[in-house]
Design an enzyme around this catalytic site. Structure first.
Site, mmCIF file in Angstrom:
data_model
loop_
_atom_site.group_PDB
_atom_site.id
_atom_site.type_symbol
_atom_site.label_atom_id
_atom_site.label_comp_id
_atom_site.label_asym_id
_atom_site.label_seq_id
_atom_site.Cartn_x
_atom_site.Cartn_y
_atom_site.Cartn_z
ATOM 1 N N LEU A 118 -56.471 -15.042 37.402
ATOM 2 C CA LEU A 118 -56.065 -14.180 39.120
ATOM 3 C C LEU A 118 -56.266 -15.085 39.957
ATOM 4 C CD1 LEU A 118 -54.099 -11.370 37.834
ATOM 5 C CD2 LEU A 118 -52.844 -13.329 37.625
ATOM 6 N N ARG A 136 -62.226 -9.216 52.755
ATOM 7 C CA ARG A 136 -63.473 -8.381 53.033
ATOM 8 C C ARG A 136 -64.851 -9.761 53.436
ATOM 9 N NH1 ARG A 136 -63.921 -3.766 50.074
ATOM 10 N NH2 ARG A 136 -61.672 -4.725 48.594
ATOM 11 N N TYR A 193 -59.683 -12.331 35.706
ATOM 12 C CA TYR A 193 -59.790 -12.314 37.087
ATOM 13 C C TYR A 193 -60.630 -13.334 37.951
ATOM 14 C CZ TYR A 193 -57.391 -7.571 37.983
ATOM 15 O OH TYR A 193 -56.361 -6.097 37.895
ATOM 16 N N GLY A 194 -60.772 -14.317 38.552
ATOM 17 C CA GLY A 194 -61.026 -15.093 39.386
ATOM 18 C C GLY A 194 -62.359 -14.739 40.007
ATOM 19 N N ASN A 235 -92.295 -47.940 55.367
ATOM 20 C CA ASN A 235 -90.824 -48.790 54.817
ATOM 21 C C ASN A 235 -89.082 -49.298 55.625
ATOM 22 O OD1 ASN A 235 -90.218 -45.885 55.072
ATOM 23 N ND2 ASN A 235 -89.091 -46.139 53.212
HETATM 24 C C1 UD1 Z 1 -55.914 -4.485 39.658
HETATM 25 C C2 UD1 Z 1 -55.198 -3.098 39.039
HETATM 26 C C3 UD1 Z 1 -56.129 -1.625 38.894
HETATM 27 C C4 UD1 Z 1 -57.407 -2.248 38.293
HETATM 28 C C5 UD1 Z 1 -57.851 -3.003 39.341
HETATM 29 C C6 UD1 Z 1 -59.115 -3.998 39.328
HETATM 30 C C7 UD1 Z 1 -52.596 -3.670 38.830
HETATM 31 C C8 UD1 Z 1 -51.260 -3.326 40.044
HETATM 32 N N1 UD1 Z 1 -53.955 -2.729 39.597
HETATM 33 O O1 UD1 Z 1 -55.791 -3.308 41.672
HETATM 34 O O2 UD1 Z 1 -55.447 -1.504 37.944
HETATM 35 O O3 UD1 Z 1 -58.056 -0.747 38.503
HETATM 36 O O4 UD1 Z 1 -57.186 -4.843 39.751
HETATM 37 O O5 UD1 Z 1 -59.941 -4.361 39.851
HETATM 38 O O6 UD1 Z 1 -53.238 -4.900 38.460
HETATM 39 N N2 UD1 Z 1 -54.426 -11.045 42.668
HETATM 40 C C9 UD1 Z 1 -52.825 -12.309 42.777
HETATM 41 N N3 UD1 Z 1 -52.364 -12.152 43.427
HETATM 42 C C10 UD1 Z 1 -51.562 -11.128 43.898
HETATM 43 C C11 UD1 Z 1 -52.649 -10.172 44.079
HETATM 44 C C12 UD1 Z 1 -54.154 -9.779 43.363
HETATM 45 O O7 UD1 Z 1 -54.320 -13.070 42.546
HETATM 46 O O8 UD1 Z 1 -50.586 -10.486 44.201
HETATM 47 C C13 UD1 Z 1 -55.506 -10.881 41.861
HETATM 48 C C14 UD1 Z 1 -56.654 -10.725 42.939
HETATM 49 O O9 UD1 Z 1 -57.229 -12.405 43.805
HETATM 50 C C15 UD1 Z 1 -57.784 -10.202 41.960
HETATM 51 C C16 UD1 Z 1 -57.156 -10.052 41.716
HETATM 52 O O10 UD1 Z 1 -55.795 -9.693 41.086
HETATM 53 O O11 UD1 Z 1 -58.372 -11.980 41.639
HETATM 54 C C17 UD1 Z 1 -56.661 -8.232 41.547
HETATM 55 O O12 UD1 Z 1 -56.207 -7.849 42.522
HETATM 56 P P1 UD1 Z 1 -56.643 -6.802 43.455
HETATM 57 O O13 UD1 Z 1 -56.087 -6.842 44.784
HETATM 58 O O14 UD1 Z 1 -57.577 -6.561 43.826
HETATM 59 O O15 UD1 Z 1 -56.061 -5.570 42.522
HETATM 60 P P2 UD1 Z 1 -56.204 -3.796 42.230
HETATM 61 O O16 UD1 Z 1 -54.884 -3.675 43.862
HETATM 62 O O17 UD1 Z 1 -57.763 -3.882 43.464
#
Ligand code: UD1
Ligand code: CA
Length: 452
Positions: A6, A13, A98-99, A381
């Protein structure tokens, strides 16, 4: 196994024009670390979910083994995985990464994938401060019953310290089925991937958890502060690996490796050195403080003194380089070559035992063996339009403050007198010099200040 990474989140931020997952840790994009960990599991498919503005991500890191799914708009982690489904193979298990969580280790992922046989496996970790994360809710028997997001959690649930890292593995068929049943009826109106946990419970599918080796493995990057923290963790690990291989570091907290550093036995690296790209240090090489090496090979027993800068260059064995030496691309030094302070070499091949110890520019040159290049020597040169070659044959001696106007050749054993501007070839074994005749005026008086 299928792997979904993902990477569609915006990374607001970071306050940057560069997409978040392209920011570097240890010289490599965040998402590339994740892709490398993914590849080491030899998966059937790797699909990256990217978002608006993510074309730069695709353009930067695309490779034949990667599949791409655009998620636009971004409606949550569950929605993100949905976009990947058409790109996944028929492998039994799907792993979600996660990326922006770059330090995840292949060993941990193997453990998690193993736990996902006929089960939903979640990578969890206990955090002293769990705020912001989804909490792992367990029943009295200790079984996971759901994940609750911070924003949806009760006060009791917020007190739970075991959190969801977001990294999960599960049977692909179940994943497809559960994703189809997700709703966005929650505080953020998002499709939460974490809601599949409740579905697994309802469907009687086992839920297992696994833990990383340490918290550092699952740290994400949301800001430049976190990026810097991860950089230090990554560098510490690299330093430890080097020391375990026998490298002596003056201070493991003061080395930066932004690529691959390969060291032979008994290498010593002083403080504040930066290594970029692929750098090879053969046996017993010593690197002085504050050196920068990029895509370079340093031969056995060579010593680089402080503040030397080496890029796309090869130093042979037993070289003595620096301090303040600059070897630019295309420099190749044979054995026992000395390059001293404020000497710059570019696209220059120097044969064994030759020396340029002070203040010189040697570009587009071929230098023989045992040549001595005096202080202030310059190969001219470049005529403003084209580059030309300077050839200096074995055993030549180039006097100080000499300009070699290329193309020009200095013959074997030739000597150039100090201050020579060489515009024609210098014959072998002869003294060549170009210099106005010295004269002295006896009785000459210095001017005196006129009194007003
Ligand atoms: C998510 C988890 C949470 C966990 C946390 C860990 C869910 C609902 N929640 O929360 O339980 O503790 O990660 O960091 O899954 N991303 C997408 N598309 C989207 C949303 C997110 O690609 O529509 C990707 C983001 O780029 C990121 C990852 O998913 O790499 C997590 O997204 P983020 O928004 O940070 O998730 P959290 O709400 O923090
Ligand atoms: Ca997050």
């Amino acid at each position: 196994m299928n792997i979904v990474i993902l990477a569609a989140g915006q990374g607001k931020r970071m306050h940057s024009n560069l997409p978040k997952v392209l920011h570097p840790v240890a010289g490599k994009a965040l998402v590339s670390h994740v892709i490398d960990a993914a590849r080491s599991l030899a998966p059937q498919s790797v699909c990256i979910v990217y978002g608006h503005g993510g074309d730069a991500v695709r353009a930067t890191i695309d490779a034949p083994d990667l599949k791409w799914a655009l998620q636009e708009p971004q409606l949550g982690t569950g929605h993100a995985v949905m976009q990947a489904m058409p790109h996944l193979g028929d492998a039994e298990t799907t792993l979600v990464l996660y990326g922006d969580v770059p330090m995840i280790q292949a060993e941990t992922l193997k453990k998690l994938a193993h736990a996902a046989r006929n089960a939903l496996a979640i990578l969890t970790v206990e955090l002293a401060d769990p705020s912001g994360y989804g909490r792992i809710v367990r029943n009295a028997a200790g079984d996971v019953v759901r994940i609750v997001e911070q924003k949806d959690a009760s006060a009791d649930q917020r007190a739970i310290h075991e959190i969801n890292t977001g990294i999960v593995a599960l049977p692909t068929a179940r994943l497809a089925e559960w994703l189809g049943r997700l709703s966005n009826d929650n505080a953020q109106q998002e499709y939460y991937l974490t809601d599949i946990v409740g579905m697994a419970v309802a469907d009687g599918v086992a839920i297992r958890t696994a833990q990383p080796q340490g918290e550092w493995e699952v740290l994400g990057v949301n800001s430049k502060v976190q990026l810097a923290e991860l950089e230090r963790i990554a560098q510490r690990r690299i330093a430890e690996r080097l020391m375990e291989q026998g490298v002596r570091l003056a201070d493991p907290a003061r080395i930066d490796v932004r690529g691959e550093l390969v060291c032979g036995r008994d290498v010593f690296i002083d403080v504040n050195c930066v290594f970029e790209g692929k750098v090879v240090l053969d046996e017993a090489v010593e690197i002085g403080p504050s050196c920068v090496l990029k895509n370079a090979t340093i031969g056995a027993g060579s010593r680089l003194a402080a503040f030397s800068h080496i890029e796309e260059a090869i130093v042979g064995p037993d070289g003595v380089i620096g301090p303040f030496a600059r070897l630019r691309p295309g420099t190749e030094l044979a054995a026992g070559v000395h390059v001293g302070n404020f000497v710059e070499l570019k696209n220059a091949k120097v044969a064994a035992q030759s020396k340029a110890n002070h203040l010189a520019y040697i570009g587009d040159a071929i230098i023989g063996s045992r040549v001595n290049i005096g202080a202030g020597t310059i190969t001219c040169n470049y005529d403003g339009a084209n580059k030309f070659k300077t050839i200096i044959e074995d055993d030549a001696f180039i006097g100080s403050d000499t300009q070699l106007v290329a193309p020009v050749t200095v013959g074997r054993g030739a000597t150039l007198g100090a201050g020579t501007t060489l515009t024609k070839d210098a014959p072998p074994d002869a003294l060549t010099l170009s210099r106005a005749k010295q004269l002295s005026l006896p009785g000459w008086k210095r001017p005196q200040k006129v009194k007003k």
